[in-house]
Design a protein around this motif. Structure first.
Motif, mmCIF file in Angstrom:
data_model
loop_
_atom_site.group_PDB
_atom_site.id
_atom_site.type_symbol
_atom_site.label_atom_id
_atom_site.label_comp_id
_atom_site.label_asym_id
_atom_site.label_seq_id
_atom_site.Cartn_x
_atom_site.Cartn_y
_atom_site.Cartn_z
ATOM 1 N N LEU A 105 0.809 -1.212 0.000
ATOM 2 C CA LEU A 105 0.000 0.000 0.000
ATOM 3 C C LEU A 105 0.848 1.270 0.000
ATOM 4 O O LEU A 105 0.348 2.354 -0.301
ATOM 5 C CB LEU A 105 -0.928 0.013 1.214
ATOM 6 C CG LEU A 105 -2.000 -1.077 1.248
ATOM 7 C CD1 LEU A 105 -2.723 -1.053 2.580
ATOM 8 C CD2 LEU A 105 -2.983 -0.916 0.097
ATOM 9 N N GLU B 129 -4.395 6.276 8.162
ATOM 10 C CA GLU B 129 -4.563 5.419 6.991
ATOM 11 C C GLU B 129 -5.033 4.020 7.393
ATOM 12 O O GLU B 129 -5.813 3.381 6.675
ATOM 13 C CB GLU B 129 -3.243 5.317 6.223
ATOM 14 C CG GLU B 129 -2.792 6.611 5.575
ATOM 15 C CD GLU B 129 -2.142 7.581 6.565
ATOM 16 O OE1 GLU B 129 -1.865 8.721 6.163
ATOM 17 O OE2 GLU B 129 -1.898 7.184 7.730
ATOM 18 N N PHE C 49 -8.312 2.064 6.059
ATOM 19 C CA PHE C 49 -8.178 0.778 5.374
ATOM 20 C C PHE C 49 -8.937 -0.323 6.096
ATOM 21 O O PHE C 49 -9.380 -1.297 5.471
ATOM 22 C CB PHE C 49 -6.698 0.400 5.256
ATOM 23 C CG PHE C 49 -6.457 -0.875 4.499
ATOM 24 C CD1 PHE C 49 -6.676 -0.930 3.133
ATOM 25 C CD2 PHE C 49 -6.026 -2.014 5.156
ATOM 26 C CE1 PHE C 49 -6.472 -2.105 2.422
ATOM 27 C CE2 PHE C 49 -5.808 -3.191 4.461
ATOM 28 C CZ PHE C 49 -6.031 -3.238 3.089
#
Length: 284
Positions: free
Chosen positions: A45, A62, A66
């Motif tokens: 990622l 993040e 996710f």
């Protein structure tokens, strides 16, 4: 290196447990294996999903974003391979302990009568969101404050709290108990899915001895054997009778809110009807 479903499962377990060690235990994998899966996912990622700089592992911004996508992806994959759900999709309802207490059976009976084409699968899953963030259920009964990001919630009802003490101890002889009555005893805390923390007590009179467990069965055993006392919602008394445990009302503990929670990105279509029926059953 290609990313596989096992990488997503490892990440979700880490997010739920806030620990690589805890995730490894849940998945029956080695700790290095889980760490390698997380590292591979982060490389793929191009961003950090987990902040390791603090004493307690936490998701980055993040990572929180996710998490919801990973849970939805796993749910979609599992449902795609479940042929039984294609024609008659059940509503998977998770709970960590005690389900809906005394309302559980009346609810399930009424639901079967009024919604015969959408059966409810009641699943006990020992984690804070009862399998919701793992994608294992469509909705979950959660007690206390729901602070997991990315979940929608609806209040259902409130429950009184009870003390749980060993059946042959002196505290069992009383008709009701206070938090102060328990503070001199070791208190057992379910750190995985439990509701009670030491913050329930006033700072000046908090218990000084605790025993930690990871599920309701071990919680009950600790109390029945006289190793500790416990605090829970009244539903526990109804759903988990034990010959070695006596439940007593807690006169000064705040009531516990009970919520239904679900993932708003892909909600099961029967969730609104479930909320309505639970409130009807509880109100009646």
């Amino acid at each position: 290196m290609s990313i596989e479903l096992r990488h997503l499962r490892c990440f979700l377990a880490i997010a739920e447990e806030s620990s690589v060690t805890g995730a490894a235990a849940r998945l029956n994998l080695s700790q290095p294996s889980v760490s390698r899966s997380l590292a591979a996912l982060e490389r793929h990622l191009g961003t950090r999903l987990v902040d390791r700089s603090t004493h307690h592992l936490a998701l980055t911004r993040e990572g929180h974003a996710f998490r919801e996508k990973a849970a939805a992806a796993l749910t979609a994959f599992d449902e795609a391979l479940d042929a039984g759900r294609l024609l008659r999709p059940p509503l998977r309802l998770g709970h960590a302990w005690s389900a809906l207490g005394t309302y559980t059976t009346p609810l399930l009976r009424r639901w079967a009568q009024e919604h015969p084409d959408t059966p409810i699968e009641l699943l006990r899953i020992d984690d804070r969101t009862a399998g919701l963030t793992q994608g294992r259920v469509d909705a979950a009964v959660l007690r206390g404050a729901v602070d997991t990001p990315g979940l929608a919630t609806a209040p259902l009802f409130t429950e009184a709290r009870v003390a749980a003490v060993t059946a042959d101890g002196p505290l069992a002889e009383r008709a009701a108990l206070s938090l102060a009555d328990l503070s001199a005893e070791p208190v057992v805390l379910n750190t995985v899915s439990g509701l009670t923390t030491l913050d329930l007590w006033p700072a000046a009179s908090r218990p000084t001895r605790t025993l930690t467990v990871r599920n309701t069965d071990d919680w009950l055993t600790a109390i029945a054997t006289g190793n500790a006392v416990g605090v829970s919602a009244a539903a526990t008394a109804a759903m988990h009778p034990n010959p070695g445990v006596v439940y007593r009302p807690l006169t000064d503990a705040p009531a516990t809110p009970v919520h239904l929670a679900w993932r708003p990105t892909a909600p099961h279509p029967a969730i609104p009807a479930l909320i309505t029926l639970i409130r009807e059953v509880a109100g009646g």
